[in-house]
Design a protein around this motif. Structure first.
Motif, PDB file in Angstrom:
ATOM      1  N   ASP A 199      -5.579  54.338 -37.162  1.00  0.00           N
ATOM      2  CA  ASP A 199      -5.044  52.870 -36.888  1.00  0.00           C
ATOM      3  C   ASP A 199      -5.971  51.911 -37.253  1.00  0.00           C
ATOM      4  OD1 ASP A 199      -4.177  50.477 -35.828  1.00  0.00           O
ATOM      5  OD2 ASP A 199      -3.412  51.616 -33.929  1.00  0.00           O
ATOM      6  N   ASN A 200      -5.755  51.317 -38.676  1.00  0.00           N
ATOM      7  CA  ASN A 200      -6.635  50.508 -39.170  1.00  0.00           C
ATOM      8  C   ASN A 200      -6.918  49.179 -38.332  1.00  0.00           C
ATOM      9  OD1 ASN A 200      -3.740  50.470 -40.578  1.00  0.00           O
ATOM     10  ND2 ASN A 200      -4.506  48.289 -40.976  1.00  0.00           N
ATOM     11  N   PHE A 201      -5.800  48.601 -37.885  1.00  0.00           N
ATOM     12  CA  PHE A 201      -5.745  47.515 -36.940  1.00  0.00           C
ATOM     13  C   PHE A 201      -6.726  47.868 -35.664  1.00  0.00           C
ATOM     14  CE2 PHE A 201      -3.480  44.246 -34.161  1.00  0.00           C
ATOM     15  CZ  PHE A 201      -4.367  43.203 -34.386  1.00  0.00           C
ATOM     16  N   ALA A 202      -6.342  48.741 -35.161  1.00  0.00           N
ATOM     17  CA  ALA A 202      -7.162  49.186 -33.754  1.00  0.00           C
ATOM     18  C   ALA A 202      -8.607  49.519 -34.279  1.00  0.00           C
ATOM     19  CB  ALA A 202      -6.495  50.243 -33.009  1.00  0.00           C
ATOM     20  N   LEU A 203      -8.909  50.031 -35.303  1.00  0.00           N
ATOM     21  CA  LEU A 203     -10.222  50.133 -35.593  1.00  0.00           C
ATOM     22  C   LEU A 203     -11.073  48.860 -35.672  1.00  0.00           C
ATOM     23  CD1 LEU A 203     -12.557  52.301 -36.666  1.00  0.00           C
ATOM     24  CD2 LEU A 203     -11.954  51.862 -38.874  1.00  0.00           C
ATOM     25  N   VAL A 204     -10.687  47.948 -36.183  1.00  0.00           N
ATOM     26  CA  VAL A 204     -11.260  46.543 -36.488  1.00  0.00           C
ATOM     27  C   VAL A 204     -11.497  46.202 -34.870  1.00  0.00           C
ATOM     28  CG1 VAL A 204     -11.199  44.255 -37.485  1.00  0.00           C
ATOM     29  CG2 VAL A 204     -10.491  46.218 -38.819  1.00  0.00           C
ATOM     30  N   GLN A 205     -10.410  45.969 -34.264  1.00  0.00           N
ATOM     31  CA  GLN A 205     -10.440  45.616 -32.911  1.00  0.00           C
ATOM     32  C   GLN A 205     -11.564  46.219 -31.846  1.00  0.00           C
ATOM     33  OE1 GLN A 205      -6.327  46.121 -32.018  1.00  0.00           O
ATOM     34  NE2 GLN A 205      -6.021  43.923 -31.683  1.00  0.00           N
ATOM     35  N   ARG A 206     -11.783  47.528 -32.001  1.00  0.00           N
ATOM     36  CA  ARG A 206     -12.665  48.445 -31.487  1.00  0.00           C
ATOM     37  C   ARG A 206     -14.198  48.076 -32.038  1.00  0.00           C
ATOM     38  NH1 ARG A 206      -8.964  53.916 -31.011  1.00  0.00           N
ATOM     39  NH2 ARG A 206      -7.065  52.649 -29.868  1.00  0.00           N
ATOM     40  N   LEU A 207     -14.239  48.006 -33.205  1.00  0.00           N
ATOM     41  CA  LEU A 207     -15.555  47.567 -33.569  1.00  0.00           C
ATOM     42  C   LEU A 207     -15.796  46.098 -33.472  1.00  0.00           C
ATOM     43  CD1 LEU A 207     -15.224  49.026 -37.414  1.00  0.00           C
ATOM     44  CD2 LEU A 207     -16.593  50.027 -35.576  1.00  0.00           C
ATOM     45  N   ALA A 208     -14.815  45.542 -33.280  1.00  0.00           N
ATOM     46  CA  ALA A 208     -15.279  43.915 -32.717  1.00  0.00           C
ATOM     47  C   ALA A 208     -15.774  43.993 -31.192  1.00  0.00           C
ATOM     48  CB  ALA A 208     -14.080  43.056 -33.111  1.00  0.00           C
ATOM     49  N   ASN A 209     -15.064  44.819 -30.464  1.00  0.00           N
ATOM     50  CA  ASN A 209     -15.476  44.886 -29.248  1.00  0.00           C
ATOM     51  C   ASN A 209     -16.911  45.439 -28.784  1.00  0.00           C
ATOM     52  OD1 ASN A 209     -12.973  43.870 -28.164  1.00  0.00           O
ATOM     53  ND2 ASN A 209     -12.004  45.986 -28.019  1.00  0.00           N
ATOM     54  N   HIS A 210     -17.167  46.405 -29.817  1.00  0.00           N
ATOM     55  CA  HIS A 210     -18.659  46.942 -29.693  1.00  0.00           C
ATOM     56  C   HIS A 210     -19.409  45.906 -29.964  1.00  0.00           C
ATOM     57  CE1 HIS A 210     -21.811  50.039 -29.956  1.00  0.00           C
ATOM     58  NE2 HIS A 210     -22.044  49.554 -31.243  1.00  0.00           N
ATOM     59  N   PHE A 211     -19.238  45.151 -31.075  1.00  0.00           N
ATOM     60  CA  PHE A 211     -20.128  43.996 -31.580  1.00  0.00           C
ATOM     61  C   PHE A 211     -20.352  43.160 -30.299  1.00  0.00           C
ATOM     62  CE2 PHE A 211     -19.739  39.506 -33.182  1.00  0.00           C
ATOM     63  CZ  PHE A 211     -21.083  39.442 -33.838  1.00  0.00           C
ATOM     64  N   ILE A 212     -19.413  42.862 -29.544  1.00  0.00           N
ATOM     65  CA  ILE A 212     -19.369  41.629 -28.548  1.00  0.00           C
ATOM     66  C   ILE A 212     -20.155  42.549 -27.367  1.00  0.00           C
ATOM     67  CG2 ILE A 212     -18.153  40.598 -26.616  1.00  0.00           C
ATOM     68  CD1 ILE A 212     -15.679  40.192 -28.722  1.00  0.00           C
ATOM     69  N   ALA A 213     -19.967  43.741 -27.071  1.00  0.00           N
ATOM     70  CA  ALA A 213     -20.741  44.429 -26.219  1.00  0.00           C
ATOM     71  C   ALA A 213     -22.246  44.353 -26.269  1.00  0.00           C
ATOM     72  CB  ALA A 213     -19.976  45.740 -25.736  1.00  0.00           C
ATOM     73  N   ASN A 214     -22.710  44.338 -27.634  1.00  0.00           N
ATOM     74  CA  ASN A 214     -23.779  44.470 -27.960  1.00  0.00           C
ATOM     75  C   ASN A 214     -24.596  43.107 -27.957  1.00  0.00           C
ATOM     76  OD1 ASN A 214     -25.122  47.393 -28.300  1.00  0.00           O
ATOM     77  ND2 ASN A 214     -22.988  47.259 -28.817  1.00  0.00           N
ATOM     78  N   GLY A 215     -23.892  42.205 -27.550  1.00  0.00           N
ATOM     79  CA  GLY A 215     -24.396  40.512 -27.769  1.00  0.00           C
ATOM     80  C   GLY A 215     -24.035  39.755 -28.760  1.00  0.00           C
ATOM     81  N   GLY A 216     -23.125  40.205 -29.466  1.00  0.00           N
ATOM     82  CA  GLY A 216     -22.329  39.525 -30.774  1.00  0.00           C
ATOM     83  C   GLY A 216     -21.268  38.421 -29.995  1.00  0.00           C
ATOM     84  N   LYS A 217     -21.097  37.269 -30.729  1.00  0.00           N
ATOM     85  CA  LYS A 217     -20.071  36.193 -30.365  1.00  0.00           C
ATOM     86  C   LYS A 217     -19.162  36.044 -31.338  1.00  0.00           C
ATOM     87  CE  LYS A 217     -20.077  31.526 -28.835  1.00  0.00           C
ATOM     88  NZ  LYS A 217     -20.845  30.202 -28.598  1.00  0.00           N
ATOM     89  N   ILE A 218     -17.943  36.041 -30.994  1.00  0.00           N
ATOM     90  CA  ILE A 218     -16.627  35.533 -31.740  1.00  0.00           C
ATOM     91  C   ILE A 218     -15.939  34.438 -31.306  1.00  0.00           C
ATOM     92  CG2 ILE A 218     -14.435  36.558 -32.810  1.00  0.00           C
ATOM     93  CD1 ILE A 218     -15.419  39.320 -32.419  1.00  0.00           C
TER      94      ILE A 218
END
Length: 413
Positions: A199-218
């Motif tokens: 699921d290409n869309f879900a992959l980007v979303q989950r990578l983004a969630n990991h980024f946020i969980a590790n202190g990233g900001k969107i």
């Protein structure tokens, strides 16, 4: 390792991958995009990690195909008449890159990045605990017409020179290899090195969630400009706010041209409009992604359904979608598989950011050293998204990316 504040413009697979690799190096990272993560082209692609895809779109003889493109709005490669004056300069560069020697050079350049793509995908997927989303099945190109397969011999010869691994199947082997297909195919080529994302869309979303969980900001906002100091951009303006930064990455896909110009680079970026049809209840599911050699589109068995994706329409960012192109994909799909359940069907159109030489921009800026660029991936955006992110992080950290970066430079034209 770094401790700078990077702003990455773009929340597709390229932008999120870049953000993760920069974050992994110890940098503070903010992603800015007017849409939610993955909502652009990353939402609707064919989801194939196409490591064999080292052949550019423009190949010898493409010039003689241009009249056909203009006359057939539903062909695999089409140009909208109204957009022709605007795309003419891009088209001239496109044709200029189609000579045999130039295509050979481009294939070498593309393959140098493609061979690193799967490892980068798996690294990010593991980082976000999403390894199961990547399936190493290979993919199968099928040909109904003898003449189409014969014309494909040129492609196979070029891929062989680049070290691509493939196996040509006999007619009697095709349905044994892929039982879901109708018995209409005379030739097939199996590429064992290719993989796909479930699921290409879900992959980007989950990578983004990991980024946020590790202190990233969107930040969900449209970028309108930059504040430029003596050494380069010091802030990004978006949504009426100013966001201070130490460095900027432009990874905004088809919208990167205007942003690059603001940072001192005029790039010949344009758009290939691609379409897909997804059937969540198709009742047919191939074992692996397929490619129709007769009609130039991909078929992928995703978690969200069976997807038919492809075709190229040169028509810019403003024109309304021509969903008759999606229906044509559907018609071809029925020939491939027989009757399909269209309950819940969805049609989609997206914008592939494309350079006239089919080589993406992966580069540090020439005008300002604190600017970086990753866009123009055309048909291999998902494939090269993570490796682009890794390369930009390498460039930012002063590391050797492991390949010749000259052909990917933003100022190569």
């Amino acid at each position: 390792m770094g401790n700078r504040h990077f702003i990455v413009i773009g929340a597709g697979i390229v932008g999120i991958s870049t953000a993760l690799y920069l974050q992994k190096d110890g940098n503070r990272v903010t992603v800015i995009d007017g849409r939610d993560p993955g909502e652009g082209t990353s939402k609707g692609n064919a989801a194939v990690i196409a490591t064999e895809s080292c052949i550019p779109v423009a190949t010898p003889g493409i010039l003689w195909d241009v009249p056909k493109m203009l006359m057939d709005p539903l062909g695999p490669l089409a140009i909208r008449w109204a957009y022709l004056p605007k795309i003419a300069p891009w088209l001239l560069r496109f044709v200029a890159n189609s000579g045999e020697k130039r295509v050979e050079q481009i294939s070498i350049t593309l393959r140098s990045a493609l061979v690193q793509a799967l490892a980068a995908h798996k690294e990010l997927a593991a980082l976000a605990n999403q390894s199961l989303m990547i399936k190493d099945t290979g993919w199968l190109g099928v040909f109904e017409k003898d003449e189409k397969f014969q014309s494909y011999q040129w492609d196979l010869a070029l891929q062989k020179r680049r070290g691509v691994n493939f196996q040509v199947l006999k007619k009697e082997e095709i349905r044994q290899f892929e039982p879901s297909l109708q018995p209409i195919y005379s030739h097939a080529v199996y590429y064992p090195e290719n993989s796909f994302v479930t699921d290409n869309f879900a992959l980007v979303q989950r990578l983004a969630n990991h980024f946020i969980a590790n202190g990233g900001k969107i930040v969900k906002a449209d970028v309108t400009g930059f504040e430029i100091g003596a050494e380069g951009p010091t802030a990004v303006n978006a949504g009426g706010q100013s966001y201070p930064c130490d460095a900027v990455v432009v990874a905004a896909g088809a919208w990167s041209k205007k942003l690059s110009a603001m940072l001192g680079h005029k790039v010949p970026l344009d758009t290939e409009r691609g379409y897909h049809v997804t059937l969540p209840n198709a009742q047919k599911r191939p074992r692996m992604p397929l490619y129709s050699g007769d009609h130039s589109f991909a078929i992928t068995p995703l978690d969200v359904g069976l997807r038919f994706a492809g075709t190229v329409e040169l028509g810019g960012l403003e024109a309304e979608p021509n969903y008759a192109r999606a229906q044509k994909l559907m018609n071809h799909g029925k020939r491939m598989f027989g009757e399909l359940d269209e309950t819940g069907r969805s049609d989609w159109m997206g914008f592939r950011p494309s350079m006239p030489d089919s080589v993406p921009v992966i580069s540090q800026g020439g005008r300002f050293k604190n600017t970086y660029f990753g866009f123009g991936h055309g048909h291999i955006g998902l494939t090269l998204g993570p490796v682009t992110g890794r390369i930009i992080a390498d460039l930012a950290a002063g590391r050797d990316p492991g390949l010749d970066m000259q052909p990917f430079r933003i100022d190569r034209f």
